[in-house]
Design a protein around this motif. Structure first.
Motif, PDB file in Angstrom:
ATOM      1  N   VAL A  47       1.384  29.749  70.792  1.00 42.62           N
ATOM      2  CA  VAL A  47       1.134  28.930  69.603  1.00 42.62           C
ATOM      3  C   VAL A  47       0.052  27.924  69.978  1.00 42.62           C
ATOM      4  CG1 VAL A  47       2.119  27.335  67.920  1.00 42.62           C
ATOM      5  CG2 VAL A  47       3.520  29.221  68.806  1.00 42.62           C
ATOM      6  N   ASP A  48      -1.069  27.990  69.274  1.00 42.60           N
ATOM      7  CA  ASP A  48      -2.190  27.085  69.508  1.00 42.60           C
ATOM      8  C   ASP A  48      -1.739  25.629  69.420  1.00 42.60           C
ATOM      9  OD1 ASP A  48      -4.579  28.282  70.052  1.00 42.60           O
ATOM     10  OD2 ASP A  48      -5.443  27.954  68.066  1.00 42.60           O
ATOM     11  N   PRO A  49      -2.250  24.775  70.281  1.00 39.50           N
ATOM     12  CA  PRO A  49      -1.925  23.348  70.147  1.00 39.50           C
ATOM     13  C   PRO A  49      -2.280  22.789  68.762  1.00 39.50           C
ATOM     14  CG  PRO A  49      -2.991  23.743  72.250  1.00 39.50           C
ATOM     15  CD  PRO A  49      -3.058  25.035  71.478  1.00 39.50           C
ATOM     16  N   MET A  50      -3.365  23.300  68.172  1.00 36.28           N
ATOM     17  CA  MET A  50      -3.756  22.840  66.833  1.00 36.28           C
ATOM     18  C   MET A  50      -2.689  23.185  65.800  1.00 36.28           C
ATOM     19  SD  MET A  50      -7.914  23.177  66.638  1.00 36.28           S
ATOM     20  CE  MET A  50      -7.907  24.904  66.279  1.00 36.28           C
ATOM     21  N   LEU A  51      -2.042  24.339  65.959  1.00 37.25           N
ATOM     22  CA  LEU A  51      -0.985  24.720  65.027  1.00 37.25           C
ATOM     23  C   LEU A  51       0.239  23.826  65.201  1.00 37.25           C
ATOM     24  CD1 LEU A  51       0.048  26.478  62.752  1.00 37.25           C
ATOM     25  CD2 LEU A  51       0.635  28.235  64.433  1.00 37.25           C
ATOM     26  N   TRP A  52       0.563  23.473  66.451  1.00 42.63           N
ATOM     27  CA  TRP A  52       1.672  22.538  66.687  1.00 42.63           C
ATOM     28  C   TRP A  52       1.386  21.188  66.032  1.00 42.63           C
ATOM     29  CZ3 TRP A  52       6.178  24.277  67.663  1.00 42.63           C
ATOM     30  CH2 TRP A  52       6.399  25.329  68.562  1.00 42.63           C
ATOM     31  N   VAL A  53       0.153  20.712  66.194  1.00 45.44           N
ATOM     32  CA  VAL A  53      -0.241  19.437  65.579  1.00 45.44           C
ATOM     33  C   VAL A  53      -0.153  19.539  64.063  1.00 45.44           C
ATOM     34  CG1 VAL A  53      -2.184  17.844  65.233  1.00 45.44           C
ATOM     35  CG2 VAL A  53      -1.661  18.693  67.524  1.00 45.44           C
TER      36      VAL A  53
END
Length: 178
Positions: A47-53
């Motif tokens: 899971v991309d860090p951008m998606l977590w954010v």
């Protein structure tokens, strides 16, 4: 495919808004983002860090919109996300001397350091301007117009910016081959 996956919650938000209202659309966007993360986890993908954010921001701002019945919070969500991206790109360079664009794309292409720097700063500026544009539309137009801008304006500007970046990079990639 990745682009379609990334805009999935925005498209569902748009459709839910057109069929119901901003509160149903907000709940749908929250659920869609959870589905994105769940899908990746289920397939054992990173899971991309951008998606977590993005998930954290939609839960906080979307949750505030639903709990307080105030659409202002969901209208701020894109701006907060864009400004966080801009701050991360700029802050990484200024504080840690790290070019995040180069870290993400360096394995795919070789570019001179000044080009990487220009690329990083252009993305930081783009995200900062997108955040400002979102607020301008949110506060100067109707909610319906803001929702249309969120899908068509936001995605359209992103596509145009990516195409401009591709043209910029193509020139430098061709120079590197000679």
């Amino acid at each position: 495919m990745k682009f379609l996956f990334d805009v999935f919650p925005v498209v569902l938000f748009f459709a839910a808004f057109k069929l119901a209202d901003i509160y149903v659309a907000t709940a749908v966007a929250i659920a869609a983002t959870f589905v994105q993360v769940g899908w990746l986890k289920l397939r054992r993908r990173r899971v991309d860090p951008m998606l977590w954010v993005s998930l954290a921001i939609i839960v906080v701002f979307g949750g505030a919109t639903l709990a307080l019945r105030d659409e202002t919070f969901i209208k701020w969500k894109p701006t907060v996300l864009y400004w966080m991206f801009a701050a991360a790109l700029a802050g990484a360079v200024l504080l840690f001397h790290k070019n995040l664009i180069r870290l993400m794309l360096g394995a795919q292409m070789q570019l001179p350091e000044p080009v990487w720097a220009r690329l990083n700063w252009s993305w930081a500026a783009f995200f900062a301007l997108m955040g400002a544009a979102n607020l301008f539309v949110a506060y100067n137009f109707t909610t319906d117009q803001w929702v249309n801008f969120k899908l068509f304006g936001g995605v359209g500007l992103m596509v145009l910016f990516v195409l401009a970046q591709a043209l910029f990079l193509a020139r430098h990639l061709e120079e590197g081959k000679r």
